[in-house]
Scaffold this motif. Structure first.
Motif, mmCIF file in Angstrom:
data_model
loop_
_atom_site.group_PDB
_atom_site.id
_atom_site.type_symbol
_atom_site.label_atom_id
_atom_site.label_comp_id
_atom_site.label_asym_id
_atom_site.label_seq_id
_atom_site.Cartn_x
_atom_site.Cartn_y
_atom_site.Cartn_z
ATOM 1 N N VAL A 1 0.839 -1.202 0.000
ATOM 2 C CA VAL A 1 0.000 0.000 0.000
ATOM 3 C C VAL A 1 0.873 1.251 0.000
ATOM 4 O O VAL A 1 0.616 2.206 -0.750
ATOM 5 C CB VAL A 1 -0.956 0.001 1.200
ATOM 6 C CG1 VAL A 1 -1.739 1.319 1.259
ATOM 7 C CG2 VAL A 1 -1.933 -1.169 1.107
ATOM 8 N N ALA A 2 1.907 1.263 0.814
ATOM 9 C CA ALA A 2 2.762 2.450 0.895
ATOM 10 C C ALA A 2 3.426 2.743 -0.446
ATOM 11 O O ALA A 2 3.487 3.910 -0.881
ATOM 12 C CB ALA A 2 3.812 2.262 1.986
ATOM 13 N N GLU A 3 3.933 1.729 -1.125
ATOM 14 C CA GLU A 3 4.545 1.949 -2.430
ATOM 15 C C GLU A 3 3.510 2.439 -3.441
ATOM 16 O O GLU A 3 3.805 3.306 -4.276
ATOM 17 C CB GLU A 3 5.207 0.661 -2.923
ATOM 18 C CG GLU A 3 6.459 0.295 -2.153
ATOM 19 C CD GLU A 3 7.195 -0.882 -2.778
ATOM 20 O OE1 GLU A 3 6.853 -1.261 -3.928
ATOM 21 O OE2 GLU A 3 8.112 -1.422 -2.127
ATOM 22 N N PHE A 4 2.315 1.898 -3.367
ATOM 23 C CA PHE A 4 1.234 2.317 -4.263
ATOM 24 C C PHE A 4 0.925 3.799 -4.046
ATOM 25 O O PHE A 4 0.763 4.566 -5.001
ATOM 26 C CB PHE A 4 0.003 1.461 -3.967
ATOM 27 C CG PHE A 4 -1.073 1.502 -5.010
ATOM 28 C CD1 PHE A 4 -1.089 0.599 -6.058
ATOM 29 C CD2 PHE A 4 -2.103 2.424 -4.920
ATOM 30 C CE1 PHE A 4 -2.096 0.616 -7.003
ATOM 31 C CE2 PHE A 4 -3.112 2.455 -5.855
ATOM 32 C CZ PHE A 4 -3.118 1.543 -6.916
ATOM 33 N N VAL A 5 0.859 4.204 -2.774
ATOM 34 C CA VAL A 5 0.566 5.601 -2.442
ATOM 35 C C VAL A 5 1.642 6.520 -3.002
ATOM 36 O O VAL A 5 1.346 7.552 -3.623
ATOM 37 C CB VAL A 5 0.446 5.776 -0.923
ATOM 38 C CG1 VAL A 5 0.396 7.256 -0.543
ATOM 39 C CG2 VAL A 5 -0.792 5.070 -0.401
ATOM 40 N N VAL A 6 2.898 6.162 -2.794
ATOM 41 C CA VAL A 6 3.979 7.009 -3.296
ATOM 42 C C VAL A 6 3.950 7.071 -4.821
ATOM 43 O O VAL A 6 4.207 8.121 -5.424
ATOM 44 C CB VAL A 6 5.340 6.514 -2.772
ATOM 45 C CG1 VAL A 6 6.483 7.289 -3.422
ATOM 46 C CG2 VAL A 6 5.406 6.665 -1.258
ATOM 47 N N GLY A 7 3.603 5.950 -5.458
ATOM 48 C CA GLY A 7 3.453 5.975 -6.907
ATOM 49 C C GLY A 7 2.398 6.973 -7.362
ATOM 50 O O GLY A 7 2.580 7.704 -8.343
ATOM 51 N N LEU A 8 1.282 7.030 -6.627
ATOM 52 C CA LEU A 8 0.248 8.007 -6.949
ATOM 53 C C LEU A 8 0.744 9.426 -6.696
ATOM 54 O O LEU A 8 0.398 10.360 -7.444
ATOM 55 C CB LEU A 8 -1.001 7.734 -6.116
ATOM 56 C CG LEU A 8 -1.766 6.449 -6.442
ATOM 57 C CD1 LEU A 8 -2.883 6.225 -5.434
ATOM 58 C CD2 LEU A 8 -2.333 6.483 -7.859
ATOM 59 N N MET A 9 1.554 9.615 -5.658
ATOM 60 C CA MET A 9 2.088 10.942 -5.377
ATOM 61 C C MET A 9 3.021 11.422 -6.483
ATOM 62 O O MET A 9 3.147 12.622 -6.730
ATOM 63 C CB MET A 9 2.832 10.930 -4.042
ATOM 64 C CG MET A 9 1.924 10.768 -2.832
ATOM 65 S SD MET A 9 2.870 10.721 -1.290
ATOM 66 C CE MET A 9 1.531 10.566 -0.096
ATOM 67 N N VAL A 10 3.679 10.491 -7.151
ATOM 68 C CA VAL A 10 4.535 10.840 -8.272
ATOM 69 C C VAL A 10 3.697 11.155 -9.509
ATOM 70 O O VAL A 10 3.930 12.157 -10.203
ATOM 71 C CB VAL A 10 5.533 9.704 -8.571
ATOM 72 C CG1 VAL A 10 6.295 9.980 -9.861
ATOM 73 C CG2 VAL A 10 6.501 9.523 -7.416
ATOM 74 N N THR A 11 2.715 10.311 -9.802
ATOM 75 C CA THR A 11 2.004 10.411 -11.075
ATOM 76 C C THR A 11 0.883 11.433 -11.087
ATOM 77 O O THR A 11 0.639 12.074 -12.117
ATOM 78 C CB THR A 11 1.427 9.041 -11.462
ATOM 79 O OG1 THR A 11 0.569 8.567 -10.403
ATOM 80 C CG2 THR A 11 2.531 8.030 -11.690
ATOM 81 N N LEU A 12 0.181 11.613 -9.962
ATOM 82 C CA LEU A 12 -0.988 12.493 -9.949
ATOM 83 C C LEU A 12 -0.633 13.953 -10.244
ATOM 84 O O LEU A 12 -1.217 14.555 -11.160
ATOM 85 C CB LEU A 12 -1.717 12.355 -8.609
ATOM 86 C CG LEU A 12 -2.975 13.198 -8.407
ATOM 87 C CD1 LEU A 12 -4.041 12.848 -9.435
ATOM 88 C CD2 LEU A 12 -3.519 13.006 -6.990
ATOM 89 N N PRO A 13 0.315 14.551 -9.535
ATOM 90 C CA PRO A 13 0.616 15.961 -9.822
ATOM 91 C C PRO A 13 1.269 16.189 -11.181
ATOM 92 O O PRO A 13 1.252 17.307 -11.702
ATOM 93 C CB PRO A 13 1.585 16.354 -8.693
ATOM 94 C CG PRO A 13 1.392 15.328 -7.630
ATOM 95 C CD PRO A 13 1.063 14.074 -8.366
ATOM 96 N N ARG A 14 1.816 15.113 -11.784
ATOM 97 C CA ARG A 14 2.504 15.249 -13.064
ATOM 98 C C ARG A 14 1.589 14.944 -14.244
ATOM 99 O O ARG A 14 2.031 14.793 -15.379
ATOM 100 C CB ARG A 14 3.720 14.310 -13.090
ATOM 101 C CG ARG A 14 4.726 14.543 -11.954
ATOM 102 C CD ARG A 14 5.561 15.795 -12.149
ATOM 103 N NE ARG A 14 6.394 15.668 -13.332
ATOM 104 C CZ ARG A 14 7.554 15.020 -13.379
ATOM 105 N NH1 ARG A 14 8.017 14.418 -12.280
ATOM 106 N NH2 ARG A 14 8.250 14.978 -14.481
ATOM 107 N N SER A 15 0.275 14.830 -13.988
ATOM 108 C CA SER A 15 -0.756 14.659 -15.031
ATOM 109 C C SER A 15 -0.597 13.380 -15.832
ATOM 110 O O SER A 15 -1.025 13.296 -16.986
ATOM 111 C CB SER A 15 -0.754 15.861 -15.986
ATOM 112 O OG SER A 15 -0.993 17.062 -15.292
ATOM 113 N N VAL A 16 -0.006 12.339 -15.215
ATOM 114 C CA VAL A 16 0.185 11.080 -15.928
ATOM 115 C C VAL A 16 -1.154 10.458 -16.304
ATOM 116 O O VAL A 16 -1.341 9.965 -17.426
ATOM 117 C CB VAL A 16 1.024 10.106 -15.081
ATOM 118 C CG1 VAL A 16 1.059 8.729 -15.728
ATOM 119 C CG2 VAL A 16 2.429 10.653 -14.894
ATOM 120 N N GLY A 17 -2.116 10.474 -15.372
ATOM 121 C CA GLY A 17 -3.400 9.839 -15.651
ATOM 122 C C GLY A 17 -4.145 10.486 -16.797
ATOM 123 O O GLY A 17 -4.582 9.817 -17.741
ATOM 124 N N VAL A 18 -4.296 11.807 -16.765
ATOM 125 C CA VAL A 18 -5.052 12.488 -17.811
ATOM 126 C C VAL A 18 -4.317 12.430 -19.137
ATOM 127 O O VAL A 18 -4.932 12.243 -20.198
ATOM 128 C CB VAL A 18 -5.359 13.948 -17.400
ATOM 129 C CG1 VAL A 18 -4.100 14.755 -17.184
ATOM 130 C CG2 VAL A 18 -6.249 14.620 -18.433
#
Length: 365
Positions: free
Chosen positions: A138-155
């Motif tokens: 879970v912790a690694e997953f969270v940090v992965g989201l912290m990297v990708t979310l602000p950098r607009s990876v999803g959109v």
């Protein structure tokens, strides 16, 4: 679902225990049976019961939650079992009533909500569980989201998949922070929150935490600054939910909380869907006050396909996957069988979900 006796005739009926191994397609019945024979001895009679989760969703069954399987089938198979090992099988009152020889239930989960703990206690059966079993995943997953979310990876990924090559995310106002420049706020500093903080130290993030139960010593060890919740909201570029679900924390992330967050902040929830007022989150995103969100959990689960959060390009959505890793599956099996074996040998348990079991019903240590 399939059931069969996996023990060769040559070792059946030995002195080792009879074990019901109720698995699924994540933590398999075969892996439980193999671990049982290794932990309890080669004469172990391991009966395997398989369900199709996660291909078929779990649900509420006869008074237990997040369960997969047929209680009647399990009750029949447990009739002569001394040990039940499971991940999601519904270990209901009917199972305990059908199993007079049952000594212990081992559940490869941090929260054994698929077991009727009241019935277990009444029948004098301890329930082993595994707190923190998936904290690393879970912790690694969270940090992965912290990297990708602000950098607009999803959109950006969605747009490219739709045939649009758009470089607008190189505009200065649309670029995101690197974690070394971000202030991250953790709401909850338990096992997962502490591990997230540990990982963020490697990125150079400033980490704040709010947890009314955390001690200064725990905060120092995690490398975080304990702050009041309003300070965390007003200061953090990313707010990540790690609180336990209680009556006090249910819907704690509502309109007031989102309004208090720093304009342009990102919000992440991998804890429990019920912590969040999803209508309030939607409003905060629609207004532009929040720049984005990442959700791995929902209320309800699965979410309504018509939920407008699901179609927003500024939201990363995953179907409760944060705890899914091969290490979680393999290590959970090893941990639960080792603790059950220790109990059968010494009567001692490190992680018991119903410590009052010895005060009720039959004792079998």
């Amino acid at each position: 679902m399939t059931t069969f006796d996996s023990t060769p005739d040559s070792v059946a009926g030995g002195t080792a225990p009879h074990v019901l191994c109720a698995g699924d397609r994540f933590i398999t019945a075969a892996s439980l049976a193999e671990a049982a024979r290794s932990a309890f001895g080669p004469g172990t009679r391991a009966v395997e019961y398989r369900t199709s989760w996660p291909d078929v969703p779990f649900g509420a069954v006869d008074g237990v939650r997040e369960a997969s399987g047929d209680p009647a089938e399990l009750a029949a198979l447990a009739a002569d079992s001394e040990v039940v090992l499971t991940h999601l099988a519904p270990i209901t009152r009917a199972v305990f009533e059908a199993a007079p020889s049952l000594k212990v239930v081992g559940v490869t989960r941090g929260g054994p909500v698929n077991v009727d703990l009241a019935a277990a206690t009444e029948h004098g059966v301890p329930v082993v569980f595994l707190p923190g079993r998936n904290l690393g995943a879970v912790a690694e997953f969270v940090v992965g989201l912290m990297v990708t979310l602000p950098r607009s990876v999803g959109v950006a990924s969605r747009e490219l998949a739709a045939g649009r090559w758009d470089a607008r995310y190189f505009r200065f106002e649309l670029t995101g922070l690197e974690l070394r420049a971000a202030t991250v706020g953790l709401v909850g500093l338990g096992a997962v929150g502490s591990r997230v903080a540990e990982l963020l130290r490697g990125f150079g993030s400033r980490v704040l935490a709010y947890d009314p139960y955390a001690t200064p010593e725990a905060a120092d060890k995690a490398g975080v600054d304990l702050v009041p919740l309003p300070t965390l909201y007003a200061t953090s570029d990313i707010v990540s939910a790690h609180a336990r679900l209680t009556d006090d924390t249910r819907k704690m992330f509502g309109a007031e909380a989102f309004a208090a967050m720093k304009p342009g902040a990102h919000f992440i929830n991998t804890a429990r869907g019920e912590l969040v007022d999803q209508a309030a989150l939607l409003a905060a995103l629609e207004s532009g006050h929040l720049a984005g969100a990442a959700l791995d959990v929902f209320d309800p689960e699965p979410p309504d396909p018509a939920d407008p959060l699901l179609s927003r390009p500024d939201v990363i959505l995953t179907p409760h996957l944060a705890g899914a890793s091969r290490q979680v599956a393999l290590e959970s099996v090893e941990r639960v069988t080792a603790e059950v074996a220790g109990f059968l040998h010494s009567g001692v348990l490190d992680h018991c979900a119903n410590p009052q079991w010895q005060d009720h019903g039959r004792h079998r240590t």
